[in-house]
Design an enzyme around this catalytic site. Structure first.
Site, mmCIF file in Angstrom:
data_model
loop_
_atom_site.group_PDB
_atom_site.id
_atom_site.type_symbol
_atom_site.label_atom_id
_atom_site.label_comp_id
_atom_site.label_asym_id
_atom_site.label_seq_id
_atom_site.Cartn_x
_atom_site.Cartn_y
_atom_site.Cartn_z
ATOM 1 N N LYS A 16 -0.834 2.722 2.445
ATOM 2 C CA LYS A 16 -1.766 2.699 3.586
ATOM 3 C C LYS A 16 -1.262 1.819 4.717
ATOM 4 O O LYS A 16 -1.454 2.126 5.881
ATOM 5 C CB LYS A 16 -3.143 2.187 3.137
ATOM 6 C CG LYS A 16 -3.884 3.167 2.257
ATOM 7 C CD LYS A 16 -5.264 2.656 1.913
ATOM 8 C CE LYS A 16 -5.266 1.537 0.903
ATOM 9 N NZ LYS A 16 -4.771 1.890 -0.433
ATOM 10 N N ALA A 39 -6.255 -6.751 -1.874
ATOM 11 C CA ALA A 39 -5.421 -5.704 -1.283
ATOM 12 C C ALA A 39 -4.053 -6.270 -0.927
ATOM 13 O O ALA A 39 -3.886 -7.471 -0.775
ATOM 14 C CB ALA A 39 -6.094 -5.171 -0.023
ATOM 15 N N GLY A 40 -3.093 -5.380 -0.796
ATOM 16 C CA GLY A 40 -1.772 -5.802 -0.341
ATOM 17 C C GLY A 40 -1.188 -4.693 0.495
ATOM 18 O O GLY A 40 -0.902 -3.619 -0.017
ATOM 19 N N THR A 42 1.844 -3.602 2.943
ATOM 20 C CA THR A 42 3.167 -3.996 3.430
ATOM 21 C C THR A 42 3.500 -3.215 4.693
ATOM 22 O O THR A 42 3.411 -1.993 4.714
ATOM 23 C CB THR A 42 4.227 -3.685 2.346
ATOM 24 O OG1 THR A 42 3.805 -4.320 1.146
ATOM 25 C CG2 THR A 42 5.599 -4.219 2.740
ATOM 26 N N ASP A 333 10.157 11.122 -1.011
ATOM 27 C CA ASP A 333 11.573 10.911 -1.319
ATOM 28 C C ASP A 333 11.796 10.357 -2.725
ATOM 29 O O ASP A 333 12.872 10.525 -3.295
ATOM 30 C CB ASP A 333 12.214 9.963 -0.297
ATOM 31 C CG ASP A 333 11.524 8.616 -0.278
ATOM 32 O OD1 ASP A 333 10.400 8.544 0.269
ATOM 33 O OD2 ASP A 333 12.062 7.658 -0.854
ATOM 34 N N SER A 413 4.984 10.906 5.438
ATOM 35 C CA SER A 413 5.759 9.679 5.629
ATOM 36 C C SER A 413 6.997 9.762 4.747
ATOM 37 O O SER A 413 6.889 10.020 3.551
ATOM 38 C CB SER A 413 4.877 8.488 5.236
ATOM 39 O OG SER A 413 5.669 7.382 4.927
#
Ligand code: IMP
Length: 430
Positions: A16, A39-40, A42, A333, A413
């Site tokens: 996110k 939450a984290g 980056t 990916d 993304s």
């Protein structure tokens, strides 16, 4: 143009941070509305890495207003240290750029102590919380004994409230064999930081109303994911807040129509941290490979994430209960080079096929995924900037996901870099 609400459609960690940052370049206001520093998020900007826990992702961009809504539980000490850290990276944070709802509940040191003591008491049944005190703070909120940011403005009332709070918690801590906490200690610690924290406090519902009247674009930034929602998730292995898009309204103080387009951030496979059911988990070389290629370690706790195949049945349910209009598909990916890819299309439970994820705790543990298998691709999709750069099998994988979950891909993304993003439909245009 409309506002946009971003939520996670799986168990959190869908990526996110990057998408919100990307969208925030076009928003005027970015709002957190639930959760806390569990939450984290980056963000990678010009190869500089920012790790945010409580601060809205818009904070790293100049000229934006970042808002922490009433639905968030705020640890004031963690907040100040995060502000300090992010400022150290050259970001300007001031009461002009950061606004915190004065009616939000605060996480006290006792809440982290309770989180720890309760987890220890659960033994093998532990929930695997982040031990940040999130659950106990929400408990106190609904039990109506919580400490709110506005209480810091009234030291006499604050002291009374802390005394009452600690009568409750010290009895529990004693019962759990943990050390009790003197309310005076908490009071003194709070008084040391009260002025600084109060500097950011305001009536955010008014600021949001003003922004709306001026036609400004608001981005609501969710944390965690729908399967961790306290109602719709894998209860009791969930967090303590509602994650679904409707929470953006109540957790920020806006009406339900203000939340705009709902974008569900969705990883091309599935991960989960902490305990709880995970039907498509792969405790084998394939799961290991996803974890290694996807760098699947928690931003907040550093814990290794469990990995597994994409669960279309679960995401379809998330799309429905959370009102997701379209998804941002991330980390495709990571699947590069897999010979075959599996997607869960339903479950078997006691010989019966289900097209939904059941609510019962035992049922959730017992369901066996039903898979369809797709051919993989050997080419790299990393950093692709247009759909035509993708191998045919990757395009097929995306199309099948769209059909199965009943929602289109708005954004793809293809790397952690902000620029490696393919826009198929602009959520700000509904
Ligand atoms: P709590 O939110 O700390 O109470 O933890 C409850 C559950 O939610 C645990 O399984 C955590 O691992 C999970 N959780 C909380 N925050 C996040 C997050 O940001 N990403 C993924 N899982 C999370």
């Amino acid at each position: 143009m409309t506002n946009v609400t971003v939520i996670g459609s799986q168990w959190g960690d869908e990526g996110k941070g990057k998408i919100v940052d990307w969208l925030s370049s076009r928003a005027d206001v970015v709002v957190r509305f639930q959760g806390g520093h569990n939450a984290g998020h980056t963000l990678v900007i010009d190869e500089k890495v920012y790790k945010l826990h409580l601060l809205p992702s818009g904070i790293v961009r100049k000229g934006k207003i970042s808002v922490i809504g009433n639905g968030v539980v705020v640890d004031p000490w963690a907040l100040l240290s995060e502000i300090e850290e992010v400022r150290g990276q050259g970001v300007d944070i001031s009461p002009e750029t950061l606004k915190i709802a004065d009616n939000c509940n605060l996480i006290m040191p006792v809440h982290a102590a309770m989180d720890e003591a309760l987890e220890a008491a659960r033994g093998k049944e532990k929930l695997g919380t982040t031990k940040r005190g999130i659950g106990p703070t929400y408990e106190d909120k609904v039990a109506r004994r919580g400490i709110r940011l506005c209480d810091l403005r009234d030291p006499v009332l604050l002291k009374e409230k802390l005394n009452k709070l600690m009568v409750h918690h010290n009895a529990l801590l004693k019962g759990l064999g943990a050390e009790t906490i003197d309310p005076q200690d908490i009071y003194d610690q709070l008084m040391n930081i009260a002025d600084e924290v109060l500097g950011y406090s305001t009536q955010v519902w008014k600021i949001l109303e003003e922004a709306r009247k001026q036609g400004k674009k608001i981005l609501f930034e969710g944390a965690q994911g729908v399967m961790l929602d306290v109602d719709h998730g894998t209860y009791p292995f969930v967090t303590s807040s509602n994650i679904v898009a409707a929470q953006a309204a109540s957790g920020a103080g806006v009406g339900p129509k203000a939340i705009g387009t709902v974008l569900g951030i969705t990883k091309a496979y599935t991960t989960r941290v902490g305990t709880g059911p995970f039907p498509t988990e792969q405790e084998n070389a394939e799961g290991e490979r996803m974890g290694e290629r996807g760098h699947e370690f928690g931003t907040t706790t550093g814990r290794k994430r469990r990995c597994g195949w994409f669960d279309a049945t679960m995401v379809r349910q998330a799309v429905t209960v959370a009102g997701i209009d379209g998804i941002a598909l991330t980390k495709l990916d990571v699947l590069d080079g897999f010979k075959e890819l599996k997607i869960c299309t339903g479950y078997m439970l006691n010989g019966v096929k289900l097209d939904y994820f059941p609510a019962g705790q035992k049922e959730q543990e017992m369901v066996e995924p039903v898979y369809m298998t797709l051919e993989g691709w050997s080419e790299s999709t990393y950093g692709a900037r247009s759909f035509s750069d993708l191998p045919a099998q990757a395009v097929k994988y995306i199309t099948v996901i769209e059909e199965l979950i009943g929602a289109p891909v708005f954004i793809l993304s293809t790397s952690p870099e902000r620029e490696d993003t393919i826009l198929l439909k602009d959520p700000f245009y509904g």
